[in-house]
Every structure is written in C-alpha cells, then in structure tokens.
Write a protein that holds these residues in place. Structure first.
Motif, PDB file in Angstrom:
ATOM      1  N   LEU B 401       0.835  -1.204   0.000  1.00  0.00           N
ATOM      2  CA  LEU B 401       0.000   0.000   0.000  1.00  0.00           C
ATOM      3  C   LEU B 401       0.871   1.255   0.000  1.00  0.00           C
ATOM      4  CD1 LEU B 401      -3.082   0.642   0.057  1.00  0.00           C
ATOM      5  CD2 LEU B 401      -2.705   1.318   2.437  1.00  0.00           C
ATOM      6  N   LEU B 422      -9.359   9.270   0.134  1.00  0.00           N
ATOM      7  CA  LEU B 422      -9.226   9.287   1.601  1.00  0.00           C
ATOM      8  C   LEU B 422      -9.127   7.871   2.172  1.00  0.00           C
ATOM      9  CD1 LEU B 422     -11.793  12.097   2.517  1.00  0.00           C
ATOM     10  CD2 LEU B 422      -9.293  12.184   2.796  1.00  0.00           C
ATOM     11  N   SER B 423      -9.791   6.918   1.526  1.00  0.00           N
ATOM     12  CA  SER B 423      -9.719   5.552   2.055  1.00  0.00           C
ATOM     13  C   SER B 423      -8.287   5.014   1.959  1.00  0.00           C
ATOM     14  CB  SER B 423     -10.706   4.621   1.318  1.00  0.00           C
ATOM     15  OG  SER B 423     -10.259   4.323   0.010  1.00  0.00           O
ATOM     16  N   VAL B 424      -7.573   5.485   0.989  1.00  0.00           N
ATOM     17  CA  VAL B 424      -6.143   5.120   0.887  1.00  0.00           C
ATOM     18  C   VAL B 424      -5.320   5.979   1.842  1.00  0.00           C
ATOM     19  CG1 VAL B 424      -4.165   5.036  -0.673  1.00  0.00           C
ATOM     20  CG2 VAL B 424      -6.449   4.411  -1.516  1.00  0.00           C
ATOM     21  N   ALA B 426      -6.054   7.523   4.641  1.00  0.00           N
ATOM     22  CA  ALA B 426      -6.179   7.216   6.077  1.00  0.00           C
ATOM     23  C   ALA B 426      -5.211   6.102   6.468  1.00  0.00           C
ATOM     24  CB  ALA B 426      -7.617   6.798   6.400  1.00  0.00           C
ATOM     25  N   ARG B 427      -5.069   5.124   5.583  1.00  0.00           N
ATOM     26  CA  ARG B 427      -4.155   4.008   5.868  1.00  0.00           C
ATOM     27  C   ARG B 427      -2.697   4.444   5.716  1.00  0.00           C
ATOM     28  NH1 ARG B 427      -9.238   1.823   3.880  1.00  0.00           N
ATOM     29  NH2 ARG B 427      -9.680  -0.244   4.752  1.00  0.00           N
ATOM     30  N   ARG B 430      -1.551   6.235   8.785  1.00  0.00           N
ATOM     31  CA  ARG B 430      -1.199   5.332   9.887  1.00  0.00           C
ATOM     32  C   ARG B 430       0.215   4.785   9.692  1.00  0.00           C
ATOM     33  NH1 ARG B 430      -4.212   1.110  12.568  1.00  0.00           N
ATOM     34  NH2 ARG B 430      -5.919   2.607  12.474  1.00  0.00           N
ATOM     35  N   LEU B 431       0.513   4.399   8.463  1.00  0.00           N
ATOM     36  CA  LEU B 431       1.857   3.875   8.173  1.00  0.00           C
ATOM     37  C   LEU B 431       2.911   4.934   8.433  1.00  0.00           C
ATOM     38  CD1 LEU B 431       1.394   1.819   4.888  1.00  0.00           C
ATOM     39  CD2 LEU B 431       1.888   0.958   7.185  1.00  0.00           C
TER      40      LEU B 431
END
Lengths: 436, 436
Positions: B401, B422-424, B426-427, B430-431
């Motif tokens: 990702l 945004l769905s990408v 947000a992750r 976090r990373l």
C-alpha cells in the motif's frame, strides 16, 4: 441513517430480501429515441453523427475534425501534470501485468480413437471503447477497458469520447495514449455506438464495443448487440464490507463512502459480528459526510440503500454475502484469507484491512469493470477473455471415423437428419470398400 | 440453383457483400406476448405455468405432475434401443472428455510491490436448460448443453422440455439421465423460461439459462437476461466448405446438405479453386435432393441462400472465409492443417475430407452450439466457461500500500472521487505514523 438489521431479528429474512431486491435504478425508457438515432446513422453515416453531435454536444465538427489528430493528442497530453502521468503509467503497467496472465492457451491432442481435437484462441480484430464525457469521464476506465483489449491482441482499438462544448479531459487522452489506443473520436451518445457498430465514411466498424455510458449509450449497446459483441450493461456500483471489531471504524466508513460517492443509486453494506462496531462505523460515516466533497450524493446513497447487518458469526456473513453476490467484497477480519476462500459469488474480493477497495479501482491490477446487481452469480468482470474468441478444431483420421462415425450416423437418424447421417455413411462406405 | 460467384467477376464484391448481408431470418415480433407471459408467471407462479401449458401444449398438469419422476424417466429410458443408448453414451463420454480440458485454472501470486493478486473460478450454482419439443427435440443438444455445465461443477441442472399433447421423446430423457441432469419439467415456451428465471412454488430459480428455442423462447431469454445469465441467441445454421478438386463431389454435397436440411433459413456455401469441381458439387447436390427425406427444406435453403464461389487460390478462400466468419468451416484441401492455421474467424473448423461436419454435431467432442450470423468475429461456442465465473483477488501488505497507494490517491483525486482517495490516505497516514 442506513438500515440496521440483525440476523436475530424476527423479520430479518423479510428485510434482507427487500434489501436485495430494492430497485436502485430508474432507467428512463429511451429506446425509441435510440432506435431513431441508430437508423439515422445507418442511413446517413457521418452526416447523422455530425448533426447529432451539434445538437447534443453543441459542437460543430466536420468529417476531418471528428478524430483527434496526433498533434492534438500531444497538445492535450502536454497539459497533464508529470505526477498524474506517472500515476497513470504505474496503473497501466500493473493492469497490463495482471491481465497478461489471463491469456488463454491453445490446445491440440489426438485421442485414443485417432481423432485430433483442440481449440485455438484469436483476438477480436477491432474493438471500440466508449468513454463518457463530462463528470464521469474517468481515465482509469480507459486503462481498464483498453489494456485487456491490447493484451488480447486486438489490432485496432477506437475510443469515442464526447467533448461537450469542446471541453476535453487531457487525462483521458493521456490514458488512451498510454494504453495504446489507435483512434480517438470526439463523439458520444447513441450516435457514437451506432457509428462504431455500423461504420460511417470516416469511422470503420468494429466487432466489439465496451465501456460505460448513460441510459442512451446502454440502450444503444443493447440494440447493436448481435451485430457486434458488447460487454455487460453495468448498473450502479456496490460494496459489501465484512469486518470484525478489530478495524478502524473510520477506514471502513471511508471504504463504504467510496462507493456511495459514485452515485445516489450506489449501495454500501457492512456486515459485522459486533453491533457496537457497526454503530461506530455508522458514526464515522456521519462524521466524514460533514466534509466530503460529494456529500450530497454519498449521503443520499447511504440513506436510501446503505445497510449495517449484524451477524452471529462470520460463517453467517459469508452465507449472506453469497446471497448478495456483491460487485466488490472487502473482507477485514482476522482470518480474511480463509473467509475469502469460502465465498462463491463476488466480482472482486479485497482481502485484509490494508486493501481498500479504491486500490482496485485504480492500481491494484485486476479490472474494475465488474458484475453488478447480483450478476456475479453468473458473470465475471472484464478481462482479456472479452477480447478473444475460441475456434474449436477437429480432424478425423479414417480410423477415427470408422470408430465413432457409426454412432454419429445412428444419432443423426434418430433426429431425422438424414443428410447428416449420409455425410458420414458415404465416407464409411468408401472405407468399407477399402479406400482412403 | 444456388448462386455462382467468381472472385474474377466484375461485380464480385457487390454480390459477395449482398450474400453476407442476406437477411435469412424473419423473427416475428412476439415481444409483447412474451412480456405478458413473463409477468403472469412472476405474479401467479405455478398457476400461470399450468394454465399456459394447458393452452399451448394441450396438456393438463398439476404442480405434482410438472416434473418427471424418476420412475417416469426410467420408463421412458426403457423404450430406447440399446444401440441408440450406446451411441448417446459414447457421445457423452467424448463430449465430457473434450470439455474437461476447458476447466480454467485459479492463480495467485505476489508481485514485486508486495501485492498478492489472483483470481478464483467458481461454478454457477444452478442452471436451466431449454430443450424444444416436437420435431426439433434433439437429444444431442441435451448432451451439448448439460455436459459442460456438469463439468463446470454446476450443482443443480434443471431441464425444461415441452411435451405437446403429452408426447415425450425418450431419447431426450435418456440424454438428460446420461448427462447427469437433476430435474426435468414438462413445460416449454416463454412460460418455462420465466419459471426458470424467477422461480415458482415448484421450480426453484436458476442463475443461468441456455439452450435453443423458437421465437418465443428467444424473446423470453432476451427479456430475463440480467436477472439470469443466458447463452447466445442462435440464428439459423451455416456451413462453409473450402474444397479443392481432389474431393468426392458427393461427400461435399452431403456436407452442404447437412446444414441445408436443418432449416429453410440455413446457409451452405462452397468455396473452391476449381469451377468444374464447383459444378460437379452442384450436380451432386441436385442428385441427392431427389431422394433426401427433408428435400423440401434442404432445397429451399440451397436455392435461396446456397452459393458456390470460385477463387483464384486458397489464400483468397481464407480471406473470404474470415469475412463470412462461418459457424462451421470445413477445409478439404491438400494442405488443410496449414490453411486452418490461417483462419481467424470461425466457430468450429473441421479439417480434412474425413471430418464431415456432422461428426461435430454429435460425437467429435467439441460443442455444437456455435456462433452464427458472423458473430464468430467476437464470440465463441458454448463451453465450460459459460458455466463458471471469475472472482478477482487482491491483498495489499502495508508495504504494498505504501508503494502504490499514493498513485491510487492521486488518480482518485484527478477523478474528483475524494472518498476513494481518503480511504487510501487514512491508511497511509497510519503507516507514516509508524503503525501497522
């Protein structure tokens, strides 16, 4: 608020069945208009296409300006930001790599009777790709339709994309170039489908037409089906997320919204084994809806067709998922791989919390053109297979004909198809007389 | 007399184009009738099916007698001559052996970015097979439709076959038994298609419907398409034979007649490089027409749509064949294998003089359900692929990702689909904060 259902509710089955059969699309009946447009294009060719383009797209073209020149495509591509170009190129490379593995193989063998049998795959000679204009003009769709065609070996790939009022999307042309599209025409609507199917003075006819479009385009594709091949007629997008409590509710909310924002008729469903998690996701959706650019669309979809279903365990989730047969299925559970193995009907599965469905829309590699409206029960997403066709091969030796021919003759006679039987018998008689 | 054409004629191209576009089928417009029948079956279920069966088939059934019992099938099968049973069994074995090789394979791999990608094939859960009653009730069609479904792993296969006035074809039931069909119903017409698609109290709905039928059946299949999958809508049969002078004119005549005897709308064409041989075949056809049982039908077809085309060489023959895109192509020349290799568009090729097309109708192994009306340009014959569907699989590792997610986000934003991005994002955030 979306619907909340629990499999322990007394009326669960009734409500779930209603959810499955909710009519999400009101297709306007444009079939008569489309029939007239197709007849006009068949009769008048370019002249009809140009007149309809002037009428619907407010754009005056000539046969010479219908098609984008290479210089015009160069000029549009020059407007694309380098980072966008790089992203499109990466997407194209990954889509090509995935689809290259789909090429089917030929076969030829000789069986114990002496019959040589097999098949051979060949590409469709020419394909047309419809690309919508305006808001829904998606460069990613160009890649997803054009690359499988080119991987299949389609010799000629023509894109039609309307440019209402002359407005062009440079990214669409860039995607077409990256994907190896051969011709791009500034036309759209039913007239473009008719031109691709029947040809005009300027546009040579194709054998297969794919790509999304509005109700006019869909009706035109249905009408030309048979004259040419078409892909599926796609309905509004859908996502089903199966998630346990060990997920960030905001991630899942965004995944649900990434379908809801497509279209007021889109459908986003969460299945979880934890009611509290379901509530947390609902709250996260509401929070994101405050600021989302397409919040009007997304909220309407979520309100009308969204659902959160609480199950007793994940086996129940899989059973419900197979009844839904979702276009997109995201599985965010501890045992996501094992659960994915148990699914029978789904267009695409996104496994694990690090795989938001949006990755599949753009860059994962698999196709984003997928079966909607429960048709994953019987159909598949777009692939190289849509641009190839199989020719079966048979060659009998005299010995093979002697071995199996009498049964063919017998079956032909039982169906009262005498000439079928005689065509075998005449050869068997020669063999019986010792000839070959 | 059929048409004689030569590629050296001044008007060849005009006449050949006319031959290609000759309208061979007059489909009566039964769509309104069919729409009413489907609505009736959806509304009233069994009651509608029974009423329509009484009306069209002059047969009074009840919900309990709609389906053949095992004992009834036993009794019908007992009427079949042992030699017919053996021929059906040999055909079934050979069709099964051929189609077993068509099962597609699953794939799963991890690419250099760390993305695990692949696909999985699963069978359609339930399929329905339409079998015409009366004269065109062909046991061979039962085998050709049912065996690929069973090879694919379809769990439930239901046959509908009308029995007008209660007349049953034992060979059809024998073929159904040999092929492993699970249920057989004594119903037909649009009402049977509606029952399969939507279900009734007695008949559970299926996911896919295949099989030939009259204009009512074809219109019903078109109408239920989307609710269920359907196979192609087949047109009248066609054969193209490419033959040199070293053939027995009588064999070639019989091969041409074995299509012509199907239907007055069938089309049989011979392409040869020897005008004298063409004349000899025409004479042989006339001779056989004197005594053929179905001579009225065969003569009408040959007269209206038959053609003999003389070419300068076999390269020209292949080029014309690809323009015709024949359902059946028989190649009877010295270099038949090499010539077959050069063909791009054909449903099935029968190679060499010992391979009459009739072998393929019954017992060769390949399917006899093939694309007609030039649709071999973009479609294939029936196969195991018609009864399976593909689910694509994606699983991103956090690293994958991180590697490709930013490009997905960029493309989503370029398409104004913010929630996708945004769905990408947000992750990725976090990373970036060091989390996984």
């Amino acid at each position: 608020m979306p619907q909340f259902l629990s499999t322990t509710d007394a009326d669960f089955d009734t409500r779930f069945t209603a959810l499955l059969s909710s009519k999400r699309e009101d297709s306007p009946d444009v079939d008569h208009v489309v029939a007239d447009i197709i007849a006009d294009v068949r009769a008048r060719g370019d002249a009809a296409v140009l007149a309809l383009t002037a009428k619907f797209d407010r754009l005056d073209l000539t046969p010479a300006t219908m098609r984008f020149t290479e210089a015009e495509i160069d000029a549009e591509c020059a407007k694309v930001a380098p980072a966008d170009m790089a992203a499109l190129q990466l997407a194209a490379d990954r889509i090509r790599a995935y689809h290259s593995r789909q090429m089917p193989t030929d076969a030829l063998w000789t069986d114990e009777a002496g019959a040589t049998l097999g098949w051979r795959w060949t590409p469709v000679s020419a394909a047309g790709l419809y690309v919508p204009g305006g808001l829904a003009s998606y460069p990613s769709s160009v890649l997803m339709n054009a690359i499988p065609a080119k991987v299949a070996g389609v010799g000629r790939l023509a894109v039609v994309v309307p440019t209402p009022d002359g407005v062009t999307n440079p990214l669409v042309l860039m995607a077409a170039r990256i994907a190896g599209v051969d011709e791009v025409y500034r036309i759209g609507g039913a007239q473009a489908i008719a031109a691709l199917a029947y040809g005009t003075e300027t546009i040579a006819p194709v054998d297969k037409i794919t790509g999304p479009g509005n109700a006019f385009v869909a009706a035109a594709k249905r009408r030309v089906f048979g004259k040419v091949g078409i892909d599926m007629i796609a309905g509004p997008s859908e996502i089903l997320v199966i998630a346990d409590r060990d997920n960030d509710p905001d991630w899942i909310a965004l995944d649900l919204l990434s379908q809801a924002e497509h279209d007021e008729s889109a459908q986003s469903i969460l299945i979880t084994d934890d009611a509290a998690f379901g509530n947390a996701v609902a709250a996260a959706v509401d929070a994101r809806l405050q600021t989302l650019e397409r919040r009007a669309i997304a909220a309407a979809s979520w309100q009308a067709f969204g659902a959160i279903i609480v199950v007793q365990d994940m086996a129940e989730a899989v059973a419900l998922s197979d009844r839904i047969a979702p276009e997109h299925l995201e599985i965010c559970t501890a045992d996501a791989d094992a659960l994915a193995q148990k699914v029978t009907h789904a267009g695409a599965i996104f496994i694990g919390g690090w795989t938001p469905e949006a990755i599949g829309d753009y860059i994962g590699g698999p196709n984003h053109v997928l079966p909607t409206a429960r048709s994953a029960r019987f159909s598949s997403g777009l692939s190289v297979m849509d641009f190839v066709k199989r020719t079966t091969l048979s060659r009998m030796s005299p010995e093979a004909l002697a071995a199996i021919g009498p049964s063919a003759e017998r079956l032909a006679n039982s169906e009262s198809l005498q000439a079928h039987g005689l065509s075998v018998r005449a050869r068997l008689d020669r063999l019986n007389r010792g000839g070959t």
